[in-house]
Motif scaffolding. Structure first.
Motif, PDB file in Angstrom:
ATOM      1  N   LYS A 169       5.054   9.368  -4.170  1.00 22.38           N
ATOM      2  CA  LYS A 169       5.538   8.024  -4.489  1.00 22.38           C
ATOM      3  C   LYS A 169       5.364   7.078  -3.301  1.00 22.38           C
ATOM      4  CE  LYS A 169       8.850   9.027  -8.132  1.00 22.38           C
ATOM      5  NZ  LYS A 169      10.258   8.951  -8.543  1.00 22.38           N
ATOM      6  N   LEU A 170       5.633   7.583  -2.089  1.00 19.96           N
ATOM      7  CA  LEU A 170       5.433   6.753  -0.896  1.00 19.96           C
ATOM      8  C   LEU A 170       3.967   6.369  -0.742  1.00 19.96           C
ATOM      9  CD1 LEU A 170       7.712   8.494   1.752  1.00 19.96           C
ATOM     10  CD2 LEU A 170       7.989   6.199   0.817  1.00 19.96           C
ATOM     11  N   GLY A 171       3.076   7.323  -0.978  1.00 22.55           N
ATOM     12  CA  GLY A 171       1.644   7.044  -0.912  1.00 22.55           C
ATOM     13  C   GLY A 171       1.215   6.028  -1.952  1.00 22.55           C
ATOM     14  N   ASN A 172       1.711   6.185  -3.177  1.00 19.20           N
ATOM     15  CA  ASN A 172       1.378   5.234  -4.247  1.00 19.20           C
ATOM     16  C   ASN A 172       1.885   3.835  -3.918  1.00 19.20           C
ATOM     17  OD1 ASN A 172       0.112   7.212  -5.755  1.00 19.20           O
ATOM     18  ND2 ASN A 172       1.875   7.597  -7.067  1.00 19.20           N
ATOM     19  N   LEU A 173       3.093   3.749  -3.393  1.00 20.90           N
ATOM     20  CA  LEU A 173       3.656   2.451  -3.025  1.00 20.90           C
ATOM     21  C   LEU A 173       2.812   1.793  -1.932  1.00 20.90           C
ATOM     22  CD1 LEU A 173       5.832   0.290  -3.227  1.00 20.90           C
ATOM     23  CD2 LEU A 173       7.193   1.622  -1.591  1.00 20.90           C
ATOM     24  N   THR A 174       2.414   2.566  -0.927  1.00 17.12           N
ATOM     25  CA  THR A 174       1.583   2.027   0.152  1.00 17.12           C
ATOM     26  C   THR A 174       0.250   1.538  -0.399  1.00 17.12           C
ATOM     27  OG1 THR A 174       2.642   3.531   1.722  1.00 17.12           O
ATOM     28  CG2 THR A 174       0.590   2.503   2.428  1.00 17.12           C
ATOM     29  N   GLU A 175      -0.335   2.286  -1.334  1.00 17.80           N
ATOM     30  CA  GLU A 175      -1.592   1.849  -1.953  1.00 17.80           C
ATOM     31  C   GLU A 175      -1.405   0.508  -2.651  1.00 17.80           C
ATOM     32  OE1 GLU A 175      -3.958   4.483  -4.371  1.00 17.80           O
ATOM     33  OE2 GLU A 175      -3.288   6.216  -3.199  1.00 17.80           O
ATOM     34  N   LEU A 176      -0.354   0.386  -3.441  1.00 17.74           N
ATOM     35  CA  LEU A 176      -0.099  -0.870  -4.149  1.00 17.74           C
ATOM     36  C   LEU A 176       0.136  -2.027  -3.181  1.00 17.74           C
ATOM     37  CD1 LEU A 176       2.193   0.415  -7.042  1.00 17.74           C
ATOM     38  CD2 LEU A 176      -0.105  -0.558  -7.275  1.00 17.74           C
ATOM     39  N   GLN A 177       0.886  -1.776  -2.116  1.00 16.70           N
ATOM     40  CA  GLN A 177       1.166  -2.826  -1.141  1.00 16.70           C
ATOM     41  C   GLN A 177      -0.117  -3.302  -0.462  1.00 16.70           C
ATOM     42  OE1 GLN A 177       4.073  -0.442   0.953  1.00 16.70           O
ATOM     43  NE2 GLN A 177       5.727  -1.849   0.372  1.00 16.70           N
ATOM     44  N   CYS A 178      -0.960  -2.360  -0.052  1.00 17.69           N
ATOM     45  CA  CYS A 178      -2.226  -2.725   0.612  1.00 17.69           C
ATOM     46  C   CYS A 178      -3.148  -3.462  -0.351  1.00 17.69           C
ATOM     47  CB  CYS A 178      -2.913  -1.483   1.180  1.00 17.69           C
ATOM     48  SG  CYS A 178      -2.098  -0.800   2.640  1.00 17.69           S
ATOM     49  N   MET A 179      -3.276  -2.951  -1.574  1.00 16.77           N
ATOM     50  CA  MET A 179      -4.137  -3.610  -2.561  1.00 16.77           C
ATOM     51  C   MET A 179      -3.677  -5.037  -2.834  1.00 16.77           C
ATOM     52  SD  MET A 179      -5.141  -0.915  -5.507  1.00 16.77           S
ATOM     53  CE  MET A 179      -4.615   0.746  -5.152  1.00 16.77           C
ATOM     54  N   THR A 180      -2.380  -5.201  -3.048  1.00 15.38           N
ATOM     55  CA  THR A 180      -1.831  -6.530  -3.325  1.00 15.38           C
ATOM     56  C   THR A 180      -2.056  -7.466  -2.152  1.00 15.38           C
ATOM     57  OG1 THR A 180      -0.160  -5.538  -4.761  1.00 15.38           O
ATOM     58  CG2 THR A 180       0.271  -7.768  -3.985  1.00 15.38           C
ATOM     59  N   TYR A 181      -1.849  -6.977  -0.952  1.00 20.59           N
ATOM     60  CA  TYR A 181      -2.021  -7.798   0.246  1.00 20.59           C
ATOM     61  C   TYR A 181      -3.486  -8.233   0.392  1.00 20.59           C
ATOM     62  CZ  TYR A 181      -1.221  -9.470   4.965  1.00 20.59           C
ATOM     63  OH  TYR A 181      -1.119 -10.276   6.078  1.00 20.59           O
ATOM     64  N   LEU A 182      -4.411  -7.292   0.299  1.00 20.59           N
ATOM     65  CA  LEU A 182      -5.834  -7.604   0.450  1.00 20.59           C
ATOM     66  C   LEU A 182      -6.328  -8.514  -0.671  1.00 20.59           C
ATOM     67  CD1 LEU A 182      -6.963  -4.063   1.601  1.00 20.59           C
ATOM     68  CD2 LEU A 182      -6.895  -6.126   3.031  1.00 20.59           C
ATOM     69  N   TYR A 183      -5.863  -8.268  -1.881  1.00 17.87           N
ATOM     70  CA  TYR A 183      -6.220  -9.134  -3.010  1.00 17.87           C
ATOM     71  C   TYR A 183      -5.678 -10.543  -2.773  1.00 17.87           C
ATOM     72  CZ  TYR A 183      -6.920 -10.732  -7.783  1.00 17.87           C
ATOM     73  OH  TYR A 183      -7.318 -11.435  -8.895  1.00 17.87           O
TER      74      TYR A 183
END
Length: 144
Positions: A6-20
């Motif tokens: 879950k921590l990994g998934n959250l980090t992925e979403l945060q990075c994707m949202t930020y870069l987008y």
């Protein structure tokens, strides 16, 4: 949230949202067989990004000294689990998210783990030290 997946998934979403949010196109590979989590399109050049959750390390005064993340992936066979370092042909950058900011680190600057310092070491060493502020997504992308 203690589950590492879950921590990994959250980090992925945060990075994707930020870069987008910075205005870049993002593609996500189908399935779970690739060494990278996303492809980032910057000025018509594609970069493979592996996203890693980072851990925060605090000093005795409760101040954060640095963050750290693993630069390896884990697989298993009949002998057990194997940790393998990512290669430069598999991934271009590692990304992590800390304190509302996405950070990008070129894979060639990483060993088995990467430390990004917020505070300088107590011995004031500078050579071979990576400081968090030098790896903001905006700063790294501006140098491409």
């Amino acid at each position: 949230m203690e589950n590492t997946k879950k921590l990994g998934n959250l980090t992925e979403l945060q990075c994707m949202t930020y870069l987008y949010g910075l205005g870049y196109s993002i593609s996500i590979p189908f399935g779970n067989a690739d060494k990278y989590d996303l492809v980032l399109d910057i000025n018509d050049k594609l970069y493979k990004i592996q996203i890693k959750h980072s851990s925060e390390y605090v000093d005795v005064n409760g101040e954060t000294e640095y963050i750290k993340f693993k630069c390896t992936w884990q697989s298993h066979n009949t002998q057990g689990y194997i940790r393998t370092k990512y290669q430069t042909n598999e991934v271009d950058f590692f990304a992590t998210f800390y304190n509302g900011q996405c950070y990008l680190v070129p894979v060639e600057e990483c060993s088995a783990e990467k430390i990004l310092r917020i505070k300088p070491p107590k011995n004031n060493q500078r050579k071979g030290i990576s400081f968090l502020e030098e790896y903001t997504a905006e700063e790294v992308i501006s140098r491409l």
